[in-house]
Design a protein around this motif. Structure first.
Motif, PDB file in Angstrom:
ATOM      1  N   ASN A 127      -3.189   5.902   6.259  1.00 52.98           N
ATOM      2  CA  ASN A 127      -2.826   4.539   5.324  1.00 52.98           C
ATOM      3  C   ASN A 127      -2.957   3.466   6.212  1.00 52.98           C
ATOM      4  N   PRO A 128      -3.113   2.060   5.421  1.00 53.14           N
ATOM      5  CA  PRO A 128      -2.214   0.264   6.475  1.00 53.14           C
ATOM      6  C   PRO A 128      -1.031   0.699   6.803  1.00 53.14           C
ATOM      7  N   THR A 129      -0.023   1.021   6.333  1.00 55.88           N
ATOM      8  CA  THR A 129       1.686   0.731   6.808  1.00 55.88           C
ATOM      9  C   THR A 129       1.747   2.052   7.595  1.00 55.88           C
ATOM     10  N   LEU A 130       1.181   3.219   7.084  1.00 59.12           N
ATOM     11  CA  LEU A 130       1.816   4.491   8.017  1.00 59.12           C
ATOM     12  C   LEU A 130       1.299   5.318   9.056  1.00 59.12           C
TER      13      LEU A 130
ATOM     14  N   LYS B 226       4.093   6.233  11.222  1.00 59.62           N
ATOM     15  CA  LYS B 226       4.400   6.018  11.431  1.00 59.62           C
ATOM     16  C   LYS B 226       6.208   6.583  11.515  1.00 59.62           C
TER      17      LYS B 226
ATOM     18  N   ASP C 156       0.658  -1.383   0.099  1.00 53.79           N
ATOM     19  CA  ASP C 156      -0.238   0.182  -0.033  1.00 53.79           C
ATOM     20  C   ASP C 156       0.746   1.618  -0.448  1.00 53.79           C
ATOM     21  N   VAL C 157       2.268   1.336  -0.391  1.00 58.76           N
ATOM     22  CA  VAL C 157       3.372   1.851  -0.703  1.00 58.76           C
ATOM     23  C   VAL C 157       3.810   1.996  -1.239  1.00 58.76           C
ATOM     24  N   GLY C 158       4.346   2.523  -2.083  1.00 55.29           N
ATOM     25  CA  GLY C 158       5.615   2.756  -2.531  1.00 55.29           C
ATOM     26  C   GLY C 158       6.344   3.803  -4.196  1.00 55.29           C
TER      27      GLY C 158
ATOM     28  N   PHE D  35       3.619   6.488  -3.479  1.00 53.28           N
ATOM     29  CA  PHE D  35       2.648   6.558  -3.295  1.00 53.28           C
ATOM     30  C   PHE D  35       2.226   5.918  -2.389  1.00 53.28           C
ATOM     31  N   MET D  36       0.304   6.370  -2.339  1.00 55.95           N
ATOM     32  CA  MET D  36       0.301   5.831  -0.837  1.00 55.95           C
ATOM     33  C   MET D  36      -1.178   5.385  -1.495  1.00 55.95           C
ATOM     34  N   LYS D  37      -1.445   4.146  -0.726  1.00 56.01           N
ATOM     35  CA  LYS D  37      -3.267   3.836  -1.151  1.00 56.01           C
ATOM     36  C   LYS D  37      -3.466   4.923   0.033  1.00 56.01           C
TER      37      LYS D  37
ATOM     38  N   TRP E 228      -5.984   6.793  -4.014  1.00 64.03           N
ATOM     39  CA  TRP E 228      -4.457   6.610  -3.828  1.00 64.03           C
ATOM     40  C   TRP E 228      -3.844   8.174  -4.489  1.00 64.03           C
TER      41      TRP E 228
END
Lengths: 290, 290
Positions: B47-50, B65, A21-23, B25-27, B12
């Motif tokens: 965002n799920p990760t950040l 994060k 979900d990040v990149g 890019f981030m979801k 996005w």
């Protein structure tokens, strides 16, 4: 501001970091080469800002703009920790960047580069500046799974450098096992030094912890260090140095490092020490992983 | 591997780095808030990760994060360089993260936070964890262009921290001029210390050079330092510390830094020194910029 660029005539490259979900995205100004080998997909393209970009299975390996950050830090920290690195093994590193840095050291008599995918070396020689390093007659190429190769070697190398791709991608996972690190220990001479790339502290920190714990269970001296690597996930890269006794901070060759740093773009004799000073969350997480 | 995520139900976010052909890019798992103020566009999403992400004009300012990496390095290096930082000015920093770090210092009697956009502070208080710092009664808020505000102040602050947005975006450019740095010098007491975020070494290095040269022309002591900031462009962030005489390496309060580092996630008393050791290309480029 540049939304219009998304439309139109360009191809784009998306590297999804762990979790998906990040990149990072990069415009493909020109597609140079793309192929599926028996091992993985190789892509090489040009980006206006980063220059030539080389990716395996959609994971960025090198860009002209910043590959020196990673290759200098991976090679020179172990090479200057060892007092006389004559025989060197690089596992992975088929692009030639780590090899180029190792070959700067005048003590080096031979380098074995063990790359699982012959096509990586072939396309690097054809399309990447880093591939020029393969012209040296000190280099012996072995096309084999690094984990299989190193099991057969005993007491032969002064320095082993593990320049693997991500453990979650392609064949990189073989290079993060306890058996593999044990085989590296046995392949090193007395006084030998090993260094491994150890992923990033944001998206793949679990792999760093796993590698750290496994290497700690085998080598008497193990220290993690950090460096910027601006096109790898998070830009925050970790490395693990392990040795049979030498301390990378107390025992490194300061004067030789200072002399060589004149021709380097990242590494210098002061950074050799400073890179071992870890941010608190990295230090704590690695300690807790044991 | 996750191409299917591009399709389907998600929004996005794309942050284009300078040049427009590389970016992050981030979801957007959930859009929390989006508004156009008279100054800029504010976006807040999860965002799920950040975790929660806060952006101005499409430029990432904080994520749950990793915001600690930037805020700790921007605040504690100048705060521990000064022997007794009682009166502090933060220019920008409307999310409250730098303020939170400054308020950890028991010597602090008052903090003026000068933010050009009242709405940034208001939405930060409503939606961001960093916004909790505004609850302190040591804080005085000023909603004004930082460059205009600081011109009116003489000899009042021990530490000034410039927590601006990118010079190419919104109103951040005012905070990179020679006149502004001169006004900061005059607003500092004798023995005062200034610290400014100074962009990244890959995509916006020209701004670093401009800031360095301009600050060097005004302050007698000027040193650049580096830190990881994993969701900012390249992950490789630069800061410039300037003072009227104090040296950030020789004069910093080692013991106090060590004590506070127990409660911090990034900064510690050893990193305070190590962060001033620059990779060769950074050191050379800054020297050549003078």
């Amino acid at each position: 501001m540049n939304e219009k660029l998304l439309a139109g005539k360009h191809l784009w490259y998306f590297e999804y970091y762990t979790g998906g979900d990040v990149g990072l995205f990069m415009k493909i100004a020109r597609m140079v080469h793309s192929e599926q080998t028996p091992i993985q997909r190789i892509d090489i393209f040009d980006n206006p800002t980063l220059g030539r970009v080389f990716a395996l299975d959609g994971i960025t390996m090198t860009t002209d703009k910043d590959e020196f950050m990673y290759h200098e830090m991976l090679a020179h920290v172990p090479m200057f920790t060892h007092p006389n690195p004559k025989n060197v093994l690089i596992i992975g590193g088929g692009d030639g960047g780590t090899l180029r840095e190792v070959l700067r050291h005048p003590e080096v008599e031979s380098v074995v580069l063990c790359e699982i995918d012959r096509r990586v070396v072939e396309v690097s020689k054809q399309y990447l500046k880093t591939g020029e390093a393969f012209n040296s007659d000190k280099v012996e190429l072995v096309f084999e799974n690094g984990a299989e190769y190193v099991k057969k070697i005993k007491n032969q190398f002064d320095v082993i450098i593990i320049d693997s791709t991500d453990p979650t991608a392609g064949e990189g996972g073989h290079l993060f096992t306890q058996d593999f690190y044990r085989a590296c220990f046995d392949a090193l001479k007395d006084g030998g030094v090993m260094c491994a790339e150890a992923e990033n502290a944001l998206y793949d920190f679990n792999w760093t912890k796993i590698a750290y714990r496994r290497i700690k269970s085998i080598f008497p001296v193990v220290k993690a260090y950090v460096g910027f690597m601006t096109t790898y996930p998070s830009g925050f890269w970790l490395y693990i140095l392990a040795s049979k006794g030498l301390d990378p901070i107390k025992d490194y060759r300061f004067e030789a490092a200072r002399a060589m740093s004149q021709q380097l773009k990242y590494y210098n004799e002061e950074l050799h020490k400073a890179c071992f000073v870890l941010p608190n969350f990295v230090k704590r997480t690695l300690e807790e992983s044991l």
